[in-house]
Design a protein around this motif. Sequence first.
Motif, mmCIF file in Angstrom:
data_model
loop_
_atom_site.group_PDB
_atom_site.id
_atom_site.type_symbol
_atom_site.label_atom_id
_atom_site.label_comp_id
_atom_site.label_asym_id
_atom_site.label_seq_id
_atom_site.Cartn_x
_atom_site.Cartn_y
_atom_site.Cartn_z
ATOM 1 N N HIS A 38 48.570 43.228 -3.263
ATOM 2 C CA HIS A 38 48.501 43.803 -4.607
ATOM 3 C C HIS A 38 48.965 45.252 -4.619
ATOM 4 C CE1 HIS A 38 45.670 40.818 -6.733
ATOM 5 N NE2 HIS A 38 45.980 40.289 -5.565
ATOM 6 N N ARG A 39 49.699 45.596 -5.690
ATOM 7 C CA ARG A 39 50.064 46.977 -5.958
ATOM 8 C C ARG A 39 49.989 47.189 -7.464
ATOM 9 N NH1 ARG A 39 52.095 49.443 -1.586
ATOM 10 N NH2 ARG A 39 53.399 50.985 -2.638
ATOM 11 N N MET A 40 50.026 48.448 -7.891
ATOM 12 C CA MET A 40 49.943 48.773 -9.308
ATOM 13 C C MET A 40 51.123 49.667 -9.680
ATOM 14 S SD MET A 40 46.497 49.973 -11.372
ATOM 15 C CE MET A 40 45.553 48.689 -10.522
ATOM 16 N N ALA A 41 51.809 49.331 -10.782
ATOM 17 C CA ALA A 41 53.016 50.048 -11.190
ATOM 18 C C ALA A 41 52.852 50.596 -12.602
ATOM 19 C CB ALA A 41 54.230 49.115 -11.135
ATOM 20 N N GLY A 42 53.517 51.736 -12.853
ATOM 21 C CA GLY A 42 53.480 52.333 -14.178
ATOM 22 C C GLY A 42 52.398 53.367 -14.369
ATOM 23 N N LEU A 43 51.762 53.784 -13.277
ATOM 24 C CA LEU A 43 50.721 54.804 -13.379
ATOM 25 C C LEU A 43 51.356 56.175 -13.600
ATOM 26 C CD1 LEU A 43 48.478 53.562 -10.478
ATOM 27 C CD2 LEU A 43 47.720 53.799 -12.853
ATOM 28 N N PRO A 44 50.821 56.966 -14.503
ATOM 29 C CA PRO A 44 51.363 58.310 -14.725
ATOM 30 C C PRO A 44 51.377 59.123 -13.431
ATOM 31 C CG PRO A 44 49.813 57.741 -16.469
ATOM 32 C CD PRO A 44 49.711 56.657 -15.432
ATOM 33 N N GLY A 45 52.505 59.796 -13.184
ATOM 34 C CA GLY A 45 52.621 60.629 -11.996
ATOM 35 C C GLY A 45 53.085 59.903 -10.763
ATOM 36 N N GLU A 46 53.270 58.582 -10.857
ATOM 37 C CA GLU A 46 53.720 57.802 -9.702
ATOM 38 C C GLU A 46 55.102 57.225 -9.998
ATOM 39 O OE1 GLU A 46 52.258 57.796 -6.908
ATOM 40 O OE2 GLU A 46 50.378 58.743 -7.533
ATOM 41 N N ALA A 47 56.040 57.438 -9.068
ATOM 42 C CA ALA A 47 57.419 56.991 -9.288
ATOM 43 C C ALA A 47 57.571 55.484 -9.128
ATOM 44 C CB ALA A 47 58.350 57.711 -8.311
ATOM 45 N N GLU A 101 38.437 51.422 -23.885
ATOM 46 C CA GLU A 101 37.882 52.744 -24.188
ATOM 47 C C GLU A 101 38.818 53.861 -23.756
ATOM 48 O OE1 GLU A 101 34.352 49.968 -23.295
ATOM 49 O OE2 GLU A 101 36.394 50.299 -22.559
ATOM 50 N N ALA A 102 39.632 53.593 -22.724
ATOM 51 C CA ALA A 102 40.593 54.582 -22.236
ATOM 52 C C ALA A 102 42.016 54.263 -22.670
ATOM 53 C CB ALA A 102 40.537 54.653 -20.705
ATOM 54 N N GLY A 103 42.205 53.157 -23.412
ATOM 55 C CA GLY A 103 43.536 52.791 -23.873
ATOM 56 C C GLY A 103 44.452 52.279 -22.784
ATOM 57 N N VAL A 104 43.899 51.652 -21.742
ATOM 58 C CA VAL A 104 44.673 51.217 -20.580
ATOM 59 C C VAL A 104 44.539 49.705 -20.407
ATOM 60 C CG1 VAL A 104 44.925 51.379 -18.076
ATOM 61 C CG2 VAL A 104 44.409 53.426 -19.412
ATOM 62 N N GLY A 105 45.673 49.055 -20.106
ATOM 63 C CA GLY A 105 45.667 47.630 -19.806
ATOM 64 C C GLY A 105 46.548 47.322 -18.616
ATOM 65 N N LEU A 106 46.247 46.221 -17.924
ATOM 66 C CA LEU A 106 46.981 45.803 -16.729
ATOM 67 C C LEU A 106 47.321 44.327 -16.849
ATOM 68 C CD1 LEU A 106 44.468 47.300 -14.129
ATOM 69 C CD2 LEU A 106 46.526 48.434 -14.965
ATOM 70 N N VAL A 107 48.587 43.999 -16.609
ATOM 71 C CA VAL A 107 49.029 42.602 -16.610
ATOM 72 C C VAL A 107 49.666 42.298 -15.261
ATOM 73 C CG1 VAL A 107 50.586 40.914 -17.644
ATOM 74 C CG2 VAL A 107 49.394 42.541 -19.106
ATOM 75 N N PRO A 108 49.301 41.180 -14.625
ATOM 76 C CA PRO A 108 49.860 40.873 -13.305
ATOM 77 C C PRO A 108 51.214 40.179 -13.385
ATOM 78 C CG PRO A 108 48.244 39.225 -13.876
ATOM 79 C CD PRO A 108 48.263 40.212 -15.015
ATOM 80 N N VAL A 127 50.918 48.604 -15.656
ATOM 81 C CA VAL A 127 50.040 49.410 -16.506
ATOM 82 C C VAL A 127 50.697 49.602 -17.876
ATOM 83 C CG1 VAL A 127 48.850 51.621 -16.738
ATOM 84 C CG2 VAL A 127 49.167 50.592 -14.473
ATOM 85 N N ALA A 128 49.927 49.440 -18.930
ATOM 86 C CA ALA A 128 50.432 49.616 -20.290
ATOM 87 C C ALA A 128 49.337 50.177 -21.175
ATOM 88 C CB ALA A 128 50.937 48.280 -20.850
#
Length: 262
Positions: A38-47, A101-108, A127-128
């Motif tokens: 697993h990895r996470m993409a689209g996080l602010p500050g991460e290329a 509550e933080a306006g964040v969603g994750l789709v795999p 991340v969206a």
Amino acid sequence: MLEEPRAGRLAAWGNALLTGRVSPDDAAAGAVGPDDSHRMAGLPGEAGPVGLTLAFGRLRGLGVTALRVALPAPGHPLGLCGPPEFNAAALEAGEAVLAPEAGVGLVPEVSEEQAAGVKRVTVVWRVAEVRRDLPPDVPSLSEAERELAVLLRETAEGIARLGLPEAGPVARAELEAYRARAERDRALLAPGYPPRAVRVLELARRVAELVVIASAPEHDGALSAGQSALRAELIRPVERAARRAQVAAYNACAEEAARGGR
């Protein structure tokens, strides 16, 4: 229906970290299935995509305090709060993780490859932004437990009326494989979840097992038209109820956090 959602595992261990019950490394390890990367993409500050240990920290920095699960299906956007483009992506995936509550969603995004006879599964969580509204149509744990208890009894009675006391070889093999996975992953709900949430997930599993028995293809030729109609009536509400129960169980920590019970 017998598979546990990846979104549930990610949310459960993310919540354990966010409530201070496990370390970042333990949360990252617990959130990953035995054959997954697993990895996470689209996080602010991460290329580019990052590992879950870093990703969980970044989510906390975005104001995420609890994670919720969505398990949508056509005609039933369970756990989703919008916007439409996020809902469409989640519906295509069949699952998502949200922190409205933080306006964040994750789709795999899931990809598979075979190498030397071993299947490797790669999951990238995109991340969206999502709306900051709590999703509608998500039952409480008590509601889900009552609904499943009634459904379990009705489904068992219906299977008995069909005269299908046990599954054929294909269904039995599926059940045995599922039970082996369930035993291996016995602690699917991470530290901090209430016993009732575990109980609701177990009920959902029992209902799903009954559906496998009722829908075994070996029985198709032995059923009359009336029996086939009865089987369809039995199975139709089960998938929805099982998904509702799963969402209620995985969201238990988020509901407790929203009530200030952390």
